[in-house]
Design an enzyme around this catalytic site. Structure first.
Site, PDB file in Angstrom:
ATOM      1  N   LYS A   1       0.856  -1.206  -0.095  1.00 24.61           N
ATOM      2  CA  LYS A   1      -0.057   0.159  -0.091  1.00 24.61           C
ATOM      3  C   LYS A   1       0.821   1.148  -0.043  1.00 24.61           C
ATOM      4  O   LYS A   1       0.329   2.476   0.577  1.00 24.61           O
ATOM      5  CB  LYS A   1      -0.966   0.045   1.117  1.00 24.61           C
ATOM      6  CG  LYS A   1      -1.974  -1.103   1.153  1.00 24.61           C
ATOM      7  CD  LYS A   1      -2.878  -0.989   2.470  1.00 24.61           C
ATOM      8  CE  LYS A   1      -4.059  -2.044   1.983  1.00 24.61           C
ATOM      9  NZ  LYS A   1      -4.761  -1.895   3.293  1.00 24.61           N
ATOM     10  N   CYS A   2       1.991   0.942  -0.397  1.00 23.84           N
ATOM     11  CA  CYS A   2       2.859   2.459  -0.603  1.00 23.84           C
ATOM     12  C   CYS A   2       3.036   2.830  -1.878  1.00 23.84           C
ATOM     13  O   CYS A   2       3.154   2.043  -2.951  1.00 23.84           O
ATOM     14  CB  CYS A   2       4.309   1.787  -0.082  1.00 23.84           C
ATOM     15  SG  CYS A   2       5.439   3.223   0.345  1.00 23.84           S
TER      16      CYS A   2
END
Length: 108
Positions: free
Chosen positions: A106-107
């Site tokens: 989720k970066c």
């Protein structure tokens, strides 16, 4: 990426492609390239995210990292302001890169 006369395999964003290539010396070089001078506080986070990865087989995103750090070290170190002071481009992104781990899912 070349380090100590050896070619180290990385992805397009500079994350190691082989976890076993990581060493503290290489972490220092990755940090230097990220514009970070490692302190004891940085090492605490780096070792924490490596242990997290080995336990859960995933690199922690920021929210997960903050929560886990708070549980382990208390609110003083388990908050995003503290972590962003150490890793200004994003604690999950930079800490995992320096720790030789894959980029968190989720970066951005």
């Amino acid at each position: 990426m070349e380090f100590n006369g050896t070619e180290i395999s990385t992805d397009a964003q500079g994350y190691l492609t082989h976890l076993q290539d990581w060493s503290e010396a290489l972490a220092g070089e990755i940090a230097r390239r990220e514009g970070i001078t490692l302190s004891e506080a940085h090492w605490q986070v780096i070792h924490f995210v490596r242990a997290f990865y080995l336990q859960y087989n995933t690199s922690p995103a920021v929210r997960m990292l903050v929560k886990a750090m708070a549980q382990a070290y208390g609110e003083e170190k388990g908050n995003s302001r503290y972590l962003f002071r150490l890793f200004p481009e994003g604690p999950a992104k930079q800490a995992t890169k320096i720790a030789g781990l894959p980029k968190p899912v989720k970066c951005l």
